[in-house]
Scaffold this motif. Structure first.
Motif, mmCIF file in Angstrom:
data_model
loop_
_atom_site.group_PDB
_atom_site.id
_atom_site.type_symbol
_atom_site.label_atom_id
_atom_site.label_comp_id
_atom_site.label_asym_id
_atom_site.label_seq_id
_atom_site.Cartn_x
_atom_site.Cartn_y
_atom_site.Cartn_z
ATOM 1 N N UNK A 1 12.098 58.807 51.522
ATOM 2 C CA UNK A 1 12.699 59.586 50.075
ATOM 3 C C UNK A 1 11.849 60.785 49.419
ATOM 4 N N UNK A 2 11.063 61.356 49.639
ATOM 5 C CA UNK A 2 10.165 62.129 48.918
ATOM 6 C C UNK A 2 9.152 62.098 50.154
ATOM 7 N N UNK A 3 8.351 64.177 49.638
ATOM 8 C CA UNK A 3 7.184 64.191 50.064
ATOM 9 C C UNK A 3 6.236 63.033 50.031
ATOM 10 N N UNK A 4 5.728 62.674 48.816
ATOM 11 C CA UNK A 4 4.579 62.145 48.241
ATOM 12 C C UNK A 4 4.453 60.767 48.813
ATOM 13 N N UNK B 1 9.827 63.253 43.197
ATOM 14 C CA UNK B 1 10.345 62.452 43.557
ATOM 15 C C UNK B 1 9.139 60.867 43.729
ATOM 16 N N UNK B 2 8.348 62.077 43.274
ATOM 17 C CA UNK B 2 7.139 59.972 43.237
ATOM 18 C C UNK B 2 7.014 59.755 41.340
ATOM 19 N N UNK B 3 6.386 59.136 40.870
ATOM 20 C CA UNK B 3 6.558 58.370 40.036
ATOM 21 C C UNK B 3 5.766 59.102 38.771
ATOM 22 N N UNK B 4 5.537 61.047 39.667
ATOM 23 C CA UNK B 4 4.769 61.237 38.279
ATOM 24 C C UNK B 4 5.750 62.297 37.066
ATOM 25 N N UNK B 5 5.604 62.497 36.184
ATOM 26 C CA UNK B 5 6.370 62.602 34.980
ATOM 27 C C UNK B 5 7.037 64.174 35.028
ATOM 28 N N UNK C 1 7.950 66.879 32.430
ATOM 29 C CA UNK C 1 7.176 66.907 30.867
ATOM 30 C C UNK C 1 7.557 68.576 30.217
ATOM 31 N N UNK C 2 7.018 68.287 28.507
ATOM 32 C CA UNK C 2 8.228 68.810 28.107
ATOM 33 C C UNK C 2 7.026 69.290 27.249
ATOM 34 N N UNK C 3 6.314 70.528 27.317
ATOM 35 C CA UNK C 3 4.940 71.055 25.555
ATOM 36 C C UNK C 3 6.351 72.433 24.611
ATOM 37 N N UNK C 4 5.958 71.582 23.736
ATOM 38 C CA UNK C 4 6.011 72.491 22.800
ATOM 39 C C UNK C 4 5.254 73.197 21.881
ATOM 40 N N UNK C 5 4.716 74.494 21.708
ATOM 41 C CA UNK C 5 3.642 74.863 20.725
ATOM 42 C C UNK C 5 4.612 75.897 19.486
ATOM 43 N N UNK C 6 4.100 75.787 19.085
ATOM 44 C CA UNK C 6 4.427 77.183 17.878
ATOM 45 C C UNK C 6 5.124 77.555 17.623
ATOM 46 N N UNK C 7 5.032 78.932 19.623
ATOM 47 C CA UNK C 7 6.449 80.455 19.570
ATOM 48 C C UNK C 7 7.579 79.516 20.927
ATOM 49 N N UNK C 8 6.751 78.438 21.779
ATOM 50 C CA UNK C 8 7.455 78.877 23.066
ATOM 51 C C UNK C 8 8.177 77.193 23.216
ATOM 52 N N UNK C 9 8.752 77.059 24.165
ATOM 53 C CA UNK C 9 8.715 75.737 25.692
ATOM 54 C C UNK C 9 8.307 76.138 26.391
ATOM 55 N N UNK C 10 7.645 74.543 27.263
ATOM 56 C CA UNK C 10 7.185 75.053 28.470
ATOM 57 C C UNK C 10 7.987 73.316 29.846
ATOM 58 N N UNK C 11 8.812 73.234 30.667
ATOM 59 C CA UNK C 11 8.660 72.981 31.325
ATOM 60 C C UNK C 11 8.040 72.368 32.567
ATOM 61 N N UNK C 12 7.654 71.208 33.128
ATOM 62 C CA UNK C 12 6.977 70.916 33.971
ATOM 63 C C UNK C 12 6.452 69.893 34.801
ATOM 64 N N UNK C 13 6.467 69.883 35.625
ATOM 65 C CA UNK C 13 5.808 68.092 36.511
ATOM 66 C C UNK C 13 4.747 67.476 35.452
ATOM 67 N N UNK C 14 4.350 66.868 35.746
ATOM 68 C CA UNK C 14 2.901 66.506 34.568
ATOM 69 C C UNK C 14 1.804 66.492 35.458
ATOM 70 N N UNK C 15 1.162 67.469 35.734
ATOM 71 C CA UNK C 15 0.613 67.378 37.215
ATOM 72 C C UNK C 15 -0.603 68.376 36.927
#
Lengths: 280, 280, 280
Positions: free
Chosen positions: B233-236, A91-95, A97-111
């Protein structure tokens, strides 16, 4: 059979292309959170096959999440989308992100949660800032992006969306301190306990690169006042209840006791310092 | 391709129609119960895709099960069959029921577990008494209807059985006390804690309908001697370890602390009374 | 539609043949172990549908694992491959085995974990020593055969590999003490508590064969100084908080209390001795 029939060919391909997603969170299993993430993902990509890595990452523990993902991602079929959500900054300004490697995708917060993937997959890595709201749930809450952003974006990737459609490339994503031990002098590495598993085994961040030898010949580990010189290839090889080191299944040196908890015996917690002294 | 070929068309349709079922129980994960339910469901409908909502509902806690189902059912694809089993009355005269709403089926014991679904889906709701033993397992135990009745009936629904084939419509099904807070006077609502999640966040039964405003401006919550006026609005966004209210992901007002357990800090348990006082 | 088209027929069959695998381990759910096993299995057989029996078998507790598998395996569709890993001897000389029964495959370490399957399925049972490394992961660790041997072998079986390709038949596999109670005299059986479930219900190893009668008429159970004569068909039939016996869903006599833990009340643990005295 006329494979040129557009309608048929389309459906047939959809059937034959398997779509794997994994989930790693700190949500636990006693709430509705994991179920809701799966529902959101399946609502976008009904053919997804969703596999749990773990949901018992300790609450807010980004480093443990990063380790558990590192330890398991590479065993999955190519094109798997790994979704990781340990997300105190939701909910904060943290982004996102999506990472693409040779074989996989990763979806996660940018932390930092993908840090160890960044290290391991540095050779072929692209990272994107997830911003295209067309791929989010219609209403995005400020407290549950696992359901409202990360799962739907994973579904979109499984449906064939290109990373470029989801956001712009970035290179200033957040990284945790490096995974590898620090060299202190010719013979000494400063290492640490990355994780303590269900059995009380202590996973260090020491790999074959630091140890140079296969079986710790001459090397020793120091944890607090304790010194560990014994090495075993497997648990049942241990003599009685000795504390010993062994190569764990994630490629790191671990410390264990056969049939008992090394963490309890040694009074060790995650992040505890370990000194590796190599005798060469 | 000749889609008129009966044999082909039949199989093809079966392949293309995805069949989702979710499971919510109080069985925990350390026994064989959840696995057996899935086996029973898959034996009836092998193409079912079975998703766990949660199995960690506290034993016999019908109200918590009802809340967890309410919080997650609507995120699943249309035609999902939701199976809910928190069933202290198993084997007794308590009925098994089936509810059909605009988009979903629900299978559960008639003990209030579907109450909040009844409320939310009142506009298009039909409820049936599950009686047709042709859809049960061949031998029905008196202690595990999850495996012997609820899962097979869910499989039958996924296979296309009509609710009317499974039992007769009823309207005297059991309901829990209403979900919504009670209005005491012009400014005051008597609310309660519906659920405490893994992180210690306290979910109340207060919705935007009671609060009228989006951010609690001027309103306050009373729990015991404690007053809560802060809204985030959110935790952080929280300042230090303040206790604050926020809109949770299930649409209810929640009480939390950033990075810590509000339930522990406030000494609050499920069902604890909360007073909402609106200043208007 | 020309079903003779080789390419088409092949794919079509693969689509239509469902491939079920179950997993039972003592790995818990807080590590990467279960996820990694699934990844390894899906990498060999991407179409596998993997169902968790349980991963909360107490660490190293082969007998409880054997019971939980016995209690749930037969409810799954024919041709399911059951993978069971409670494996303190991993990496040692203990063998990996594969058991084929009339309806199922089982893959497990040779440490007794399949004992109760051997008993139950004795009529049509073949057991093989798993040795063909072509079916293992390329690199086999000495500490995680669940990922490196058992899961890939299960995937190979789902892909159609014959047991004979995986290893040679054996008949000297390891068995636990027999599941059934021991007859002491005309009227008395020495039984035991096989398992205590989430609710505190105590599962004995007594079946209808020992009891002869359906409802324990005249029989009694002795646990320590305690005598149990009451029998109920289901929980809600109990009077207040009486301790009673009932037929559990796995076919064994169980001891319970309505809405409370019999194990706690009786101070009973797994493996505790129970005497069954039949009055005839």
């Amino acid at each position: 059979v006329n494979f040129q029939s557009t309608e048929f060919a389309f459906d047939f391909n959809r059937i034959l292309t398997l779509k794997f997603a994994t989930l790693l969170t700190d949500f636990g299993l006693s709430d509705y959170y994991v179920g809701a993430m799966k529902g959101a993902l399946l609502s976008v990509c009904p053919r997804a096959i969703v596999i749990d890595l773990t949901h018992e990452t300790p609450p807010f523990d980004v480093e443990t999440g990063a380790f558990l993902l590192l330890a398991s991602y590479a065993v999955f079929p190519p094109a798997t989308v790994h979704v990781a959500v340990v997300d105190p900054g939701v909910g904060s300004e943290r982004r996102a992100i999506l990472a693409a490697t040779r074989s996989y995708f990763f979806v996660a917060p940018d932390n930092g949660l993908l840090s160890y993937i960044f290290e391991r997959e540095a050779a072929q890595l692209r990272v994107y800032h997830v911003t295209n709201e067309n791929y989010f749930r219609r209403e995005v809450s400020a407290t549950f992006h696992g359901r409202d952003i990360f799962a739907p974006v994973a579904g979109a990737l499984l449906n064939g969306a290109a990373p470029e459609e989801i956001g712009a490339p970035i290179d200033d994503y957040i990284k945790l301190p490096a995974l590898a031990p620090t060299r202190i002098d010719e013979r000494t590495f400063l290492a640490r306990i990355l994780h303590i598993d269900r059995f009380g085994n202590c996973v260090t961040n020491i790999t074959r690169r630091e140890l140079c030898v296969d079986e710790m010949a001459g090397a020793r580990l120091h944890i607090g006042a304790r010194e560990i010189r014994r090495f075993q290839t497997h648990f049942a090889a241990a003599q009685g209840d000795e504390v010993f080191a062994y190569w764990g299944s994630a490629g790191f040196l671990e410390i264990g006791i056969f049939g008992a908890s090394a963490a309890e015996r040694l009074g060790v917690e995650r992040n505890r310092e370990v000194r590796l002294i190599c005798h060469r």
